[in-house]
Design a protein around this motif. Structure first.
Motif, PDB file in Angstrom:
ATOM      1  N   ALA A 196       0.695  -1.323  -0.014  1.00 31.75           N
ATOM      2  CA  ALA A 196       0.096  -0.309   0.093  1.00 31.75           C
ATOM      3  C   ALA A 196       0.879   0.855  -0.090  1.00 31.75           C
ATOM      4  O   ALA A 196       1.686   1.358   0.461  1.00 31.75           O
ATOM      5  CB  ALA A 196      -0.916  -0.062   1.299  1.00 31.75           C
ATOM      6  N   CYS A 197       0.683   2.388  -0.795  1.00 31.67           N
ATOM      7  CA  CYS A 197       1.433   3.314  -0.920  1.00 31.67           C
ATOM      8  C   CYS A 197       0.207   5.197  -0.668  1.00 31.67           C
ATOM      9  O   CYS A 197      -0.424   4.985  -1.694  1.00 31.67           O
ATOM     10  CB  CYS A 197       2.497   3.143  -2.308  1.00 31.67           C
ATOM     11  SG  CYS A 197       3.432   4.680  -2.216  1.00 31.67           S
ATOM     12  N   VAL A 198       1.105   5.667  -0.262  1.00 30.92           N
ATOM     13  CA  VAL A 198      -0.116   7.260   0.086  1.00 30.92           C
ATOM     14  C   VAL A 198       1.265   8.328  -0.794  1.00 30.92           C
ATOM     15  O   VAL A 198       2.042   7.595  -0.003  1.00 30.92           O
ATOM     16  CB  VAL A 198       0.036   7.622   1.586  1.00 30.92           C
ATOM     17  CG1 VAL A 198      -0.675   8.597   1.542  1.00 30.92           C
ATOM     18  CG2 VAL A 198      -1.650   6.803   1.597  1.00 30.92           C
ATOM     19  N   ALA A 199       0.936   9.013  -1.141  1.00 29.27           N
ATOM     20  CA  ALA A 199       1.993  10.004  -1.757  1.00 29.27           C
ATOM     21  C   ALA A 199       1.476  11.187  -1.097  1.00 29.27           C
ATOM     22  O   ALA A 199       0.673  11.283  -0.502  1.00 29.27           O
ATOM     23  CB  ALA A 199       1.829  10.848  -3.484  1.00 29.27           C
ATOM     24  N   VAL A 200       2.218  11.577  -0.404  1.00 30.68           N
ATOM     25  CA  VAL A 200       1.835  12.916   0.790  1.00 30.68           C
ATOM     26  C   VAL A 200       2.668  13.908  -0.314  1.00 30.68           C
ATOM     27  O   VAL A 200       3.717  14.271   0.079  1.00 30.68           O
ATOM     28  CB  VAL A 200       2.382  13.342   2.174  1.00 30.68           C
ATOM     29  CG1 VAL A 200       2.489  14.226   3.028  1.00 30.68           C
ATOM     30  CG2 VAL A 200       1.775  11.672   2.438  1.00 30.68           C
ATOM     31  N   PHE A 201       2.016  14.964  -0.608  1.00 26.32           N
ATOM     32  CA  PHE A 201       2.625  16.339  -0.696  1.00 26.32           C
ATOM     33  C   PHE A 201       2.644  17.401   0.061  1.00 26.32           C
ATOM     34  O   PHE A 201       0.975  17.623   0.759  1.00 26.32           O
ATOM     35  CB  PHE A 201       1.963  16.681  -1.904  1.00 26.32           C
ATOM     36  CG  PHE A 201       1.931  18.347  -2.781  1.00 26.32           C
ATOM     37  CD1 PHE A 201       1.159  19.480  -2.375  1.00 26.32           C
ATOM     38  CD2 PHE A 201       3.506  18.812  -3.247  1.00 26.32           C
ATOM     39  CE1 PHE A 201       1.547  20.631  -2.625  1.00 26.32           C
ATOM     40  CE2 PHE A 201       4.133  19.435  -4.309  1.00 26.32           C
ATOM     41  CZ  PHE A 201       2.818  20.753  -3.827  1.00 26.32           C
ATOM     42  N   ASP A 202       3.675  18.499   0.519  1.00 27.45           N
ATOM     43  CA  ASP A 202       3.882  19.562   1.445  1.00 27.45           C
ATOM     44  C   ASP A 202       3.628  20.697   1.033  1.00 27.45           C
ATOM     45  O   ASP A 202       4.719  20.992   0.391  1.00 27.45           O
ATOM     46  CB  ASP A 202       5.055  19.134   2.466  1.00 27.45           C
ATOM     47  CG  ASP A 202       4.989  19.866   3.653  1.00 27.45           C
ATOM     48  OD1 ASP A 202       4.262  21.412   3.523  1.00 27.45           O
ATOM     49  OD2 ASP A 202       5.946  19.810   4.487  1.00 27.45           O
ATOM     50  N   SER A 203       2.219  21.180   1.143  1.00 30.69           N
ATOM     51  CA  SER A 203       2.500  23.004   0.199  1.00 30.69           C
ATOM     52  C   SER A 203       2.848  23.877   0.538  1.00 30.69           C
ATOM     53  O   SER A 203       3.038  24.766   0.483  1.00 30.69           O
ATOM     54  CB  SER A 203       0.638  22.747   0.402  1.00 30.69           C
ATOM     55  OG  SER A 203       0.798  23.291   1.691  1.00 30.69           O
ATOM     56  N   LYS A 204       3.700  23.294   1.611  1.00 29.85           N
ATOM     57  CA  LYS A 204       4.456  24.442   1.974  1.00 29.85           C
ATOM     58  C   LYS A 204       6.137  24.014   1.676  1.00 29.85           C
ATOM     59  O   LYS A 204       6.800  24.816   1.342  1.00 29.85           O
ATOM     60  CB  LYS A 204       4.246  24.727   3.548  1.00 29.85           C
ATOM     61  CG  LYS A 204       3.631  25.327   3.988  1.00 29.85           C
ATOM     62  CD  LYS A 204       2.824  25.195   5.902  1.00 29.85           C
ATOM     63  CE  LYS A 204       1.829  25.615   6.246  1.00 29.85           C
ATOM     64  NZ  LYS A 204       1.424  25.307   7.861  1.00 29.85           N
ATOM     65  N   ALA A 205       6.875  22.521   1.754  1.00 30.39           N
ATOM     66  CA  ALA A 205       7.851  23.033   1.113  1.00 30.39           C
ATOM     67  C   ALA A 205       7.707  22.783  -0.220  1.00 30.39           C
ATOM     68  O   ALA A 205       9.272  22.164  -0.943  1.00 30.39           O
ATOM     69  CB  ALA A 205       8.148  22.043   2.533  1.00 30.39           C
ATOM     70  N   LYS A 206       7.001  22.026  -1.041  1.00 30.59           N
ATOM     71  CA  LYS A 206       6.699  21.767  -2.466  1.00 30.59           C
ATOM     72  C   LYS A 206       7.160  20.818  -2.346  1.00 30.59           C
ATOM     73  O   LYS A 206       7.801  20.179  -3.501  1.00 30.59           O
ATOM     74  CB  LYS A 206       7.139  22.870  -3.245  1.00 30.59           C
ATOM     75  CG  LYS A 206       6.998  24.271  -2.518  1.00 30.59           C
ATOM     76  CD  LYS A 206       5.190  24.407  -2.781  1.00 30.59           C
ATOM     77  CE  LYS A 206       5.036  26.456  -2.672  1.00 30.59           C
ATOM     78  NZ  LYS A 206       3.519  25.953  -1.972  1.00 30.59           N
ATOM     79  N   SER A 207       6.648  19.730  -1.642  1.00 26.21           N
ATOM     80  CA  SER A 207       8.036  18.296  -1.984  1.00 26.21           C
ATOM     81  C   SER A 207       6.974  17.102  -2.116  1.00 26.21           C
ATOM     82  O   SER A 207       6.037  16.957  -0.926  1.00 26.21           O
ATOM     83  CB  SER A 207       8.994  18.325  -0.635  1.00 26.21           C
ATOM     84  OG  SER A 207       8.274  17.935   0.416  1.00 26.21           O
ATOM     85  N   VAL A 208       7.217  16.235  -1.864  1.00 31.96           N
ATOM     86  CA  VAL A 208       6.369  14.982  -1.760  1.00 31.96           C
ATOM     87  C   VAL A 208       7.699  13.980  -1.627  1.00 31.96           C
ATOM     88  O   VAL A 208       8.361  13.657  -1.830  1.00 31.96           O
ATOM     89  CB  VAL A 208       6.027  14.345  -3.342  1.00 31.96           C
ATOM     90  CG1 VAL A 208       5.789  12.574  -3.736  1.00 31.96           C
ATOM     91  CG2 VAL A 208       4.923  14.623  -4.426  1.00 31.96           C
ATOM     92  N   ARG A 209       6.830  12.921  -0.241  1.00 28.40           N
ATOM     93  CA  ARG A 209       7.431  12.065  -0.376  1.00 28.40           C
ATOM     94  C   ARG A 209       6.143  10.463  -0.275  1.00 28.40           C
ATOM     95  O   ARG A 209       4.992  10.868  -0.431  1.00 28.40           O
ATOM     96  CB  ARG A 209       7.792  12.055   1.554  1.00 28.40           C
ATOM     97  CG  ARG A 209       6.855  11.732   2.797  1.00 28.40           C
ATOM     98  CD  ARG A 209       7.563  11.623   4.006  1.00 28.40           C
ATOM     99  NE  ARG A 209       6.394  11.577   4.228  1.00 28.40           N
ATOM    100  CZ  ARG A 209       5.321  12.279   5.045  1.00 28.40           C
ATOM    101  NH1 ARG A 209       5.796  13.579   5.082  1.00 28.40           N
ATOM    102  NH2 ARG A 209       4.710  12.353   6.302  1.00 28.40           N
ATOM    103  N   TYR A 210       6.709   9.930  -0.383  1.00 23.15           N
ATOM    104  CA  TYR A 210       6.164   8.533  -0.705  1.00 23.15           C
ATOM    105  C   TYR A 210       6.401   8.090   0.756  1.00 23.15           C
ATOM    106  O   TYR A 210       6.990   7.272   1.161  1.00 23.15           O
ATOM    107  CB  TYR A 210       6.327   7.336  -1.878  1.00 23.15           C
ATOM    108  CG  TYR A 210       6.411   8.432  -2.883  1.00 23.15           C
ATOM    109  CD1 TYR A 210       7.491   9.303  -3.555  1.00 23.15           C
ATOM    110  CD2 TYR A 210       5.056   8.319  -3.446  1.00 23.15           C
ATOM    111  CE1 TYR A 210       6.817   9.796  -4.493  1.00 23.15           C
ATOM    112  CE2 TYR A 210       4.582   8.915  -5.093  1.00 23.15           C
ATOM    113  CZ  TYR A 210       5.577   9.701  -5.587  1.00 23.15           C
ATOM    114  OH  TYR A 210       5.371  10.785  -5.771  1.00 23.15           O
TER     115      TYR A 210
END
Lengths: 393, 200
Positions: A196-210
């Motif tokens: 299972a996988c969730v992408a998390v976009f941080d709108s302040k840091a403008k980055s994605v982690r999985y």
């Protein structure tokens, strides 16, 4: 005479190139989307109402097309048109007429077929995700202008996995984080990811982690929400269940589980329920609703005979059960059988709504969830299934 | 090119050829009826139906908001008399042609959508060679048959939508009525298709 007057009004609108200007609606309009069966194929319609109607019908709604996704934020509906590769902004007038007023295109930035989802943070900040290409685009929903194009880490590609992935849905979490469950492409067939996988976009840091969790496989349209407390769950998907049935090498992968996703996009290590085991089921089709410890599950019984033709798999006979995820017990639910398949379509004033297809009487409804997981019929949808409901602010 | 109801139906459904689109859009803003063999009242009726379809399917025509307004702006240059003519035949248009968005118009063929876009094919029996994942809509009132080049044969119910998928080199058909309505499967269409009509 009334129809003549109505048509006269339409003609005047047609003659006025600036007819898109309307008086904004400030009543907290109810927005309802349906997918209607027409001779030209199934088409999506959108209607606006001052209160929850008892019936919705396409002749009173706006035709959107056949390759669209519906969103809303603040006072406006937003429609992604996959054919045009554009996001259209609509306005609802004081008479509940729906008019397109602006649009933003991305065809020169990313491929339309890698479009994932749209998420709104505020009236000035929203994002469109093309994570298969490693792109996130920020735009201003008030001006419908591009703000920033970002290159981020693309969706991870797992060695040997043949089923493609994308993020098809977005959930705005706390502290500017946008959670996007990574889903399997329903049109591909082959070895699928067992994580299972969730992408998390941080709108302040403008980055994605999985964030991954190996207690369960990938799915599609994987998130479901407990509307009573806001908890998010990662649920099974019938598309992976089908692929699994025709993939002997993955027949024992855990596709029928339930994970809880925390507000920061990580999985709760203390929560996992293998629903397929609890129900002793062949496969889990979907988790329809969650409220506290009660989970409404659609499943295929263990003795079901699988068709040799994978195209016929979706016509499988299913049952509904309420699973107590604390006691790990269940009871079969038959009260909704007559409605066919039931699925969530949105939320109004804190109450979850669901729609159906495949009913015994061929009719379509919107259902409202009460304080338990009881679903009460609320709206009849003429011509086709409900797909969206929300209240504009 | 003479404007016929069949060409207008293709225009409304987005499957007209480039030449047909150009001819129709010229005709929409023209008041010259001598070049056409149809009765002028019938022509006016068809013109009104097309404009109403454009109004309601503004987004589905794959144009920006600005270009739709630009197209519409041509109408303001029509004489008011012409606009009133559209009004007078309006009720007849809705009743006679029944071109409402809910009922749509019934064609005789299949609409097959691949990554290259939609194509409409007329006939009853088809052979297709394709890869990937296609959408097939039987827009007629009759059963149609489709044969894949790998030998699989399927019957398509009137008015139903299907998806043709490829698994290990074989092709299978999924009826859309069994799929979740909140998902838009058209977004997953991929691959190319070649259609061979057996009989017409």
């Amino acid at each position: 005479m009334y129809r003549l007057l109505l048509f006269f009004t339409l003609c005047l609108q047609a003659c006025n190139p600036f007819g898109g200007s309307v008086q904004p609606n400030d009543k907290g309009t109810i927005l309802i989307g349906t997918r209607v069966n027409t001779p030209q194929g199934r088409m999506y319609y959108l209607g606006a109402y001052s209160a929850i109607p008892s019936q919705v019908a396409p002749q009173d709604m706006t035709l959107l097309g056949h390759n669209i996704a519906i969103y809303s934020y603040g006072e406006h509906p937003y429609i992604w048109d996959g054919t045009a590769a554009q996001l259209f902004k609509y306005e609802v007038g004081k008479d509940n007429e729906i008019v397109a007023v602006d649009s933003i295109g991305f065809e020169r930035i990313a491929k339309s077929n890698s479009f994932g989802a749209v998420a709104f943070i505020s009236e000035e900040e929203a994002y469109v995700f093309f994570l298969a290409e490693g792109k996130v685009i920020e735009f201003n929903p008030t001006t419908m202008k591009l703000v920033k194009q970002m290159e981020v880490d693309a969706l991870p590609i797992e060695k040997g996995v043949m089923v493609g992935t994308n993020t098809y849905y977005a959930f705005v979490g706390n502290d500017g984080k946008i959670l996007l469950p990574v889903g399997a492409d329903p049109s591909t067939f082959g070895k699928f990811s067992e994580r299972a996988c969730v992408a998390v976009f941080d709108s302040k840091a403008k980055s994605v982690r999985y964030n991954e969790d190996r207690r369960m496989t990938i799915g599609y349209n994987n998130f479901t929400k407990d509307f009573a407390n806001g908890d998010l769950y990662y649920r099974p998907s019938k598309y992976i269940a089908r692929v699994q049935d025709y993939s002997p090498s993955q027949k024992d992968a855990v596709s029928g589980g339930l994970l809880r996703v925390r507000s920061d996009g990580t999985y709760d290590p203390d929560f996992f329920v293998d629903l397929q085991k609890v129900l002793d089921a062949h496969r889990i089709i979907s988790v329809i609703a969650v409220q506290g410890k009660d989970v409404l599950v659609q499943y295929i019984e263990k003795d079901w005979k699988m068709p040799a033709n994978p195209g016929q798999w979706f016509g499988c006979s299913t049952k509904l059960a309420m699973v107590d995820v604390e006691a790990l017990t269940f009871k079969d639910i038959t009260s909704l059988d007559k409605y066919g398949t039931v699925y969530p379509v949105g939320e109004v004033d804190g109450k979850a709504y669901y729609s159906n297809f495949g009913a015994e009487d061929g009719k379509y409804h919107f259902f409202e969830q009460d304080n338990t997981t009881i679903l009460n019929t609320k709206i009849e949808a003429i011509g086709g299934s409900g797909i969206y409901i929300a209240r504009l602010r | 090119m003479e404007i016929t109801p069949a060409i207008l139906q293709r225009y409304n459904s987005g499957t007209a050829t480039d030449a047909e689109v150009e001819a129709i859009e010229t005709w929409l803003t023209s008041t010259d009826t001598e070049a056409y063999s149809l009765d002028p009242v019938d022509l006016a009726e068809m013109k009104a139906a097309v404009w109403d379809n454009l109004l309601e399917q503004a987004i589905d025509e794959q144009r920006s908001i600005r270009s739709i307004h630009a197209s519409r702006s041509k109408v303001i240059y029509l004489p008011l008399v012409a606009a009133m003519l559209l009004l007078l035949v309006g009720v007849v248009v809705f009743q006679k042609l029944n071109w409402t968005t809910a009922n749509g118009s019934v064609s005789e063929g299949l609409l097959i959508t691949s990554a290259q876009g939609p194509i409409e094919v007329l006939g009853d029996n088809f052979k297709v060679q394709f890869s990937g994942y296609l959408q097939v809509v039987n827009r007629s009132n009759q059963y149609k048959s489709i044969e894949c080049t790998n030998g699989e044969q399927y019957t398509l119910d009137p008015g139903e939508t299907y998806y043709l998928e490829t698994i290990d080199g074989r092709h299978y058909l999924i009826a859309e009525r069994h799929l979740s309505p909140e998902d838009n499967y058209l977004r997953f269409v991929k691959g190319e298709v070649e259609v061979i009509a057996k009989t017409i």
